[in-house]
Design an enzyme around this catalytic site. Structure first.
Site: not given
Ligand code: NDP
Length: 275
Positions: A68, A130, A132, A134, A216
């Site tokens: 993205k 979170g 990231g 999304a 999400l």
């Molecule tokens: P990113 O990789 O950009 O971000 C991941 C985030 O998750 C970070 O904030 C990370 O924290 C955190 N994280 C990962 N593992 C853990 C854990 N075990 N405990 C706590 N925090 C954790 O991913 P995206 O933002 O792109 O996606 C996030 C979710 O949203 C995914 O599940 C994706 O499938 C879903 N999504 C759904 C959509 C829909 O249409 N339904 C659209 C877009 C996304 P840290 O910064 O500390 O690493």
């Protein structure tokens, strides 16, 4: 020459994507002649794959994890919501040959919450877990709903703080060990923890009475966060399938100029995943 317009979703991994199914259902429903496929594209080959797709007559693309931010950089022009998210999930070939980048994730989430599930957001206390890609996409569309307050909590607290700085401190940010707030009316899980069946370290008593939990992420089984929401007695504990369909509908409308009915598609996908 084949006159069928071509669309695709690029990402990695992509084999389980429901987007081709959703867009084919939309096309059928609105009598649009189009072809939509999923293509495995890594960050390393993103620019060449997108350039080739459009050079060969492709009309529009969806971009998902991990593309993205790259799609944002690729687009010639961005919508305001893509600009604020600094992430693009939809690329559109415009009539003048340039590429427009949009981010339909936020509007997809807000529509699913407010229209499909009757969740009120005005004057509500909302927590995003979170920070990231999304999370970036949903912040502005949520702030547009005149919330009482928005807090973003992240495992890496500094990343949430950077996000708050980028969004001019229009919300509060913290790490999990600083989460000593009043209970929230709506808790949104925007982490990728559910994808590995994990749960962010959320304290007890975080959800207000009659509060709503929304993951999400989505799957055929309730995600770890959806199950957590049920244990917290959420009035609704939902996953992101509806958001996926709503963000797709927004992209479809941009590409084709017609808005598909999302309810029939969500209902069908819910039936399919329950068998
Ligand atoms: P990113 O990789 O950009 O971000 C991941 C985030 O998750 C970070 O904030 C990370 O924290 C955190 N994280 C990962 N593992 C853990 C854990 N075990 N405990 C706590 N925090 C954790 O991913 P995206 O933002 O792109 O996606 C996030 C979710 O949203 C995914 O599940 C994706 O499938 C879903 N999504 C759904 C959509 C829909 O249409 N339904 C659209 C877009 C996304 P840290 O910064 O500390 O690493």
């Amino acid at each position: 020459m084949n006159s069928t317009d071509r669309y695709a979703v690029f990402g990695s991994p992509i084999n389980h994507s429901k987007s081709p199914r959703i867009h084919r259902l939309f096309a059928e429903q609105t009598s649009q002649d189009l072809n939509y496929v999923a293509q495995e594209v890594t960050a390393e080959i993103f620019v060449s794959a997108v350039s080739e797709f459009f050079a060969q007559g492709g009309k529009g693309l969806n971009c998902t994890v991990p593309l993205k931010e790259l799609a944002y950089q690729f687009a010639d022009k961005k919508t305001d919501r893509a600009e604020s998210a600094k992430a693009v999930n939809t690329l559109v070939l415009l009539a003048n040959g340039t590429i427009l980048g949009d981010n339909t994730d936020g509007v997809g989430l807000v529509t699913d919450l407010m229209v499909n599930h009757n969740v009120e957001l005005k004057n509500k206390r909302v927590l995003i877990v979170g920070a990231g890609g999304a999370a970036r996409g949903i912040i502005d569309p949520l702030l547009d709903q005149q919330l009482d307050c928005l807090v973003v909590v992240n495992r890496t607290a500094d990343k949430a703080l950077q996000l708050a700085i980028e969004f001019n401190h229009s919300f509060e940010s913290c790490g999990f060990n600083e989460l000593h707030h009043q209970p929230f009316d709506v808790i949104l899980n925007a982490t990728s923890a559910s994808l590995s069946n994990e749960l962010p370290p959320l304290p007890e008593n975080l959800l207000a009475e009659n509060g709503v939990c929304y993951d999400l992420a989505y799957g055929n089984e309730p995600t770890a966060f959806v199950r957590w929401g049920e244990l917290q007695n959420a009035s609704q504990s939902l996953d992101g399938l509806g958001m996926l369909v709503e963000q797709a509908a927004e992209a479809f409308a941009l590409w084709r100029g017609v808005r598909p009915d999302t309810k029939t598609v969500i209902d069908l996908l819910n039936v399919e995943r329950s068998v």
